[in-house]
Motif scaffolding. Structure first.
Motif, PDB file in Angstrom:
ATOM      1  N   TRP A 270      54.932 -17.334 -30.752  1.00  0.00           N
ATOM      2  CA  TRP A 270      53.561 -17.727 -30.471  1.00  0.00           C
ATOM      3  C   TRP A 270      53.312 -17.947 -28.984  1.00  0.00           C
ATOM      4  O   TRP A 270      52.214 -17.707 -28.493  1.00  0.00           O
ATOM      5  CB  TRP A 270      53.223 -19.028 -31.215  1.00  0.00           C
ATOM      6  N   ARG A 271      54.342 -18.449 -28.259  1.00  0.00           N
ATOM      7  CA  ARG A 271      54.131 -18.908 -26.884  1.00  0.00           C
ATOM      8  C   ARG A 271      55.229 -18.392 -25.965  1.00  0.00           C
ATOM      9  O   ARG A 271      56.329 -18.072 -26.413  1.00  0.00           O
ATOM     10  CB  ARG A 271      54.144 -20.441 -26.820  1.00  0.00           C
ATOM     11  N   GLN A 272      54.957 -18.376 -24.671  1.00  0.00           N
ATOM     12  CA  GLN A 272      55.953 -17.964 -23.706  1.00  0.00           C
ATOM     13  C   GLN A 272      57.144 -18.919 -23.697  1.00  0.00           C
ATOM     14  O   GLN A 272      58.294 -18.483 -23.527  1.00  0.00           O
ATOM     15  CB  GLN A 272      55.344 -17.890 -22.299  1.00  0.00           C
ATOM     16  N   TYR A 277      62.971 -19.829 -24.563  1.00  0.00           N
ATOM     17  CA  TYR A 277      64.038 -20.546 -25.258  1.00  0.00           C
ATOM     18  C   TYR A 277      64.923 -19.593 -26.045  1.00  0.00           C
ATOM     19  O   TYR A 277      66.154 -19.652 -25.974  1.00  0.00           O
ATOM     20  CB  TYR A 277      63.450 -21.609 -26.203  1.00  0.00           C
ATOM     21  N   ILE A 278      64.305 -18.716 -26.808  1.00  0.00           N
ATOM     22  CA  ILE A 278      65.090 -17.863 -27.694  1.00  0.00           C
ATOM     23  C   ILE A 278      65.887 -16.822 -26.916  1.00  0.00           C
ATOM     24  O   ILE A 278      66.980 -16.420 -27.329  1.00  0.00           O
ATOM     25  CB  ILE A 278      64.192 -17.209 -28.761  1.00  0.00           C
ATOM     26  N   GLN A 279      65.377 -16.400 -25.779  1.00  0.00           N
ATOM     27  CA  GLN A 279      66.149 -15.474 -24.946  1.00  0.00           C
ATOM     28  C   GLN A 279      67.449 -16.120 -24.495  1.00  0.00           C
ATOM     29  O   GLN A 279      68.480 -15.440 -24.384  1.00  0.00           O
ATOM     30  CB  GLN A 279      65.319 -15.027 -23.743  1.00  0.00           C
ATOM     31  N   ILE A 285      73.616 -11.980 -28.444  1.00  0.00           N
ATOM     32  CA  ILE A 285      73.366 -11.065 -29.551  1.00  0.00           C
ATOM     33  C   ILE A 285      72.763  -9.784 -28.981  1.00  0.00           C
ATOM     34  O   ILE A 285      71.666  -9.800 -28.428  1.00  0.00           O
ATOM     35  CB  ILE A 285      72.419 -11.697 -30.588  1.00  0.00           C
ATOM     36  N   PRO A 286      73.458  -8.681 -29.096  1.00  0.00           N
ATOM     37  CA  PRO A 286      72.987  -7.441 -28.463  1.00  0.00           C
ATOM     38  C   PRO A 286      71.761  -6.861 -29.159  1.00  0.00           C
ATOM     39  O   PRO A 286      71.581  -6.974 -30.368  1.00  0.00           O
ATOM     40  CB  PRO A 286      74.189  -6.497 -28.614  1.00  0.00           C
ATOM     41  N   GLY A 287      70.887  -6.263 -28.350  1.00  0.00           N
ATOM     42  CA  GLY A 287      69.787  -5.477 -28.884  1.00  0.00           C
ATOM     43  C   GLY A 287      68.600  -6.247 -29.411  1.00  0.00           C
ATOM     44  O   GLY A 287      67.772  -5.695 -30.130  1.00  0.00           O
ATOM     45  N   PHE A 288      68.454  -7.529 -29.058  1.00  0.00           N
ATOM     46  CA  PHE A 288      67.294  -8.262 -29.551  1.00  0.00           C
ATOM     47  C   PHE A 288      66.279  -8.448 -28.421  1.00  0.00           C
ATOM     48  O   PHE A 288      66.601  -8.427 -27.235  1.00  0.00           O
ATOM     49  CB  PHE A 288      67.705  -9.624 -30.112  1.00  0.00           C
ATOM     50  N   ARG A 289      65.021  -8.648 -28.824  1.00  0.00           N
ATOM     51  CA  ARG A 289      63.940  -8.946 -27.881  1.00  0.00           C
ATOM     52  C   ARG A 289      63.087 -10.069 -28.439  1.00  0.00           C
ATOM     53  O   ARG A 289      62.997 -10.235 -29.658  1.00  0.00           O
ATOM     54  CB  ARG A 289      63.052  -7.715 -27.664  1.00  0.00           C
ATOM     55  N   ALA A 290      62.459 -10.812 -27.559  1.00  0.00           N
ATOM     56  CA  ALA A 290      61.486 -11.827 -27.966  1.00  0.00           C
ATOM     57  C   ALA A 290      60.192 -11.524 -27.237  1.00  0.00           C
ATOM     58  O   ALA A 290      60.197 -11.233 -26.036  1.00  0.00           O
ATOM     59  CB  ALA A 290      61.984 -13.230 -27.628  1.00  0.00           C
ATOM     60  N   ILE A 291      59.071 -11.576 -27.967  1.00  0.00           N
ATOM     61  CA  ILE A 291      57.786 -11.238 -27.369  1.00  0.00           C
ATOM     62  C   ILE A 291      56.771 -12.341 -27.673  1.00  0.00           C
ATOM     63  O   ILE A 291      56.884 -13.054 -28.670  1.00  0.00           O
ATOM     64  CB  ILE A 291      57.249  -9.894 -27.897  1.00  0.00           C
ATOM     65  N   VAL A 292      55.787 -12.475 -26.793  1.00  0.00           N
ATOM     66  CA  VAL A 292      54.671 -13.380 -27.059  1.00  0.00           C
ATOM     67  C   VAL A 292      53.661 -12.597 -27.901  1.00  0.00           C
ATOM     68  O   VAL A 292      52.729 -11.982 -27.378  1.00  0.00           O
ATOM     69  CB  VAL A 292      54.022 -13.890 -25.758  1.00  0.00           C
ATOM     70  N   GLY A 293      53.870 -12.602 -29.208  1.00  0.00           N
ATOM     71  CA  GLY A 293      53.007 -11.843 -30.094  1.00  0.00           C
ATOM     72  C   GLY A 293      51.699 -12.536 -30.390  1.00  0.00           C
ATOM     73  O   GLY A 293      50.654 -11.912 -30.513  1.00  0.00           O
ATOM     74  N   GLY A 294      51.775 -13.875 -30.518  1.00  0.00           N
ATOM     75  CA  GLY A 294      50.578 -14.657 -30.799  1.00  0.00           C
ATOM     76  C   GLY A 294      50.534 -15.207 -32.206  1.00  0.00           C
ATOM     77  O   GLY A 294      51.346 -14.868 -33.067  1.00  0.00           O
ATOM     78  N   HIS A 295      49.584 -16.098 -32.438  1.00  0.00           N
ATOM     79  CA  HIS A 295      49.353 -16.742 -33.736  1.00  0.00           C
ATOM     80  C   HIS A 295      48.408 -15.831 -34.522  1.00  0.00           C
ATOM     81  O   HIS A 295      47.195 -15.855 -34.333  1.00  0.00           O
ATOM     82  CB  HIS A 295      48.732 -18.113 -33.504  1.00  0.00           C
TER      83      HIS A 295
END
Length: 459
Positions: A270-272, A277-279, A285-295
């Motif tokens: 939801w938020r930057q 934090y998750i990054q 963990i290889p090959g993952f991404r986190a994005i600010v997708g939104g609510h």
């Protein structure tokens, strides 16, 4: 030693040990399931919980041979002309949000609307009613895999010994009755059986994306593993804040390179601050991404301009109400209290009914629990919670958050430090907070146009 400290100590002891069965490193499932059962133990104080035990009697006998079952599945799939690009995993039990006259799953319903508008074909698999997923689901085939995995588990004495050692340590550190061996063995067997079933399913279809939420659910973890095996990208919609206070999002060690198959490729946050934090937590963990997708649900709502009432929404989470708050609710009539029970923790129901009985004119429980939080929140003067993600919705609607509990202090440390949220531990703190009117919480999420762009990019 405090139970949380004991559990953390246990995690440090075992997180780098090999728990390998069926060529899979099972530590993510073990850590998550143990942490959740430890949470329930602390919340309920139930040291005699009847944990599931492993038994050959547990699984039904298949009525057909596996070969005939495969042929039957293949024949049924051939009758389905087109496989959509996206498979959504949902759960009927989460249809708890009132919207447009009926209850919906707020985590998946808005995605369905966006997909339909943008002509993205999708299928919906309800994990609480898998038999409805026709023509894909076959209970006989699934039970056949269960028997196969059970046999392999019973033959793997090395893995059984490693799991038993970890479980004995749990009993020594937390409580002698906290025996999770049978429970964990059952979770692993069921996960592996579901994994084999989903691999067979995905190989017979042409799904390109898998959308889910709560990746740590055992059913969804099995589907995630199978999707990775078949080259399908997994996207998790994170439905609240992401912090170290949650057992599935606390930092993972560098040995997770061996267990990456358990985790999504993309975390839709939801938020930057959640992305940041998750990054850090998932850096190994290889090959993952986190994005600010939104609510996504809020983006589908019309703007609401409500007159603030002299009312307080209290979102409970199965751990009761501190005495200083309960005393204020019953004895002071300057605010109206809306007491909302968490749908996963109904044990608070009797408590709110008693508070309603003691102060009926200033305690509301029917509307608080039957009306959507998105309808209630804009009217409120304050929102009180231990650590619920509802605090983010409160900020979105300009409602001041009052946080109690040590977990809440950890979850919303940055917001409390900045003064946006207030931490309350005593009746004095509460009185001062309710008298304050110098600051309004505010949080912006990506708007509908940005979410449309994100959906086109990632689906």
């Amino acid at each position: 030693m405090h139970s949380e400290q004991s559990l953390e100590h246990w995690i440090q002891l075992f997180q780098d040990r090999p728990f390998v069965f069926a060529e899979t490193h099972w530590w993510p499932l073990i850590k998550i399931q143990v942490s959740y059962q430890g949470y329930l133990l602390k919340q309920q104080g139930d040291t005699h919980k009847p944990y599931i035990q492993l038994s050959n009697e547990q699984f039904p006998t298949p009525k057909k041979t596996k070969k005939s079952l495969f042929n039957s599945l293949k024949e049924r799939l051939q009758k389905k002309a087109i496989t959509p690009a996206v498979l959504i995993l949902t759960d009927h039990k989460n249809q708890t949000t009132a919207w447009e006259g009926h209850l919906v799953n707020a985590y998946t319903q808005p995605f369905e609307l966006y997909f339909s508008e943008q002509q993205i074909a999708y299928d919906l698999f309800d994990i609480s009613k898998p038999q409805d997923f026709k023509p894909f689901y076959d209970s006989n085939l699934y039970s056949s895999f269960q028997h196969e995995v059970m046999s392999d588990f019973n033959a793997d004495t090395e893995f059984q010994s490693a799991l038993q050692t970890a479980c004995r340590s749990l009993q020594e550190l937390l409580h002698s009755d906290f025996d999770l061996y049978g429970f964990l063995a059952t979770q692993i067997v069921n996960n592996q059986a579901r994994y084999l079933y989903f691999v067979r399913l995905f190989k017979s279809c042409s799904f390109q994306k898998l959308l889910l939420y709560c990746y740590y659910n055992n059913f969804m973890m099995a589907a995630t593993r199978a999707a990775h095996h078949c080259g399908i990208e997994v996207i998790e919609y994170q439905h609240s804040q992401i912090t170290s206070g949650h057992f599935a999002y606390s930092p993972w060690s560098n040995r997770m390179v061996d267990s990456a198959i358990f985790f999504p490729n993309i975390f839709w946050a939801w938020r930057q601050s959640d992305v940041t934090y998750i990054q850090n937590s998932y850096q190994y963990i290889p090959g993952f991404r986190a994005i600010v997708g939104g609510h996504v649900f809020l983006s589908r709502m019309q703007a609401i301009a409500e007159q603030k009432e002299r009312s307080i929404l209290f979102t409970l989470q199965g751990q009761g109400i501190p005495e200083f708050l309960a005393h204020r609710i019953v004895n002071e009539n300057d605010w109206k209290w809306y007491l909302r029970v968490h749908p996963r923790y109904p044990q608070d129901q009797s408590l709110i009914e008693e508070l309603k009985k003691q102060n009926p004119d200033f305690v509301e429980i029917d509307e608080a629990n039957q009306t959507s939080i998105y309808t209630l929140m804009p009217r409120m003067g304050f929102h009180i919670t231990a650590y619920s993600g509802s605090a983010l919705e409160a900020s979105y609607f300009g409602v001041r958050n009052l946080i109690f509990s040590s977990k809440g202090a950890q979850t919303y440390h940055a917001e409390i430090q900045s003064g946006e949220y207030l931490l309350i531990d005593t009746s004095v703190d509460l009185n001062q907070a309710l008298a304050s009117n110098d600051h309004k919480s505010h949080l912006s999420f990506p708007d509908r146009a940005m979410i449309q762009k994100n959906i086109l990019q990632y689906f």
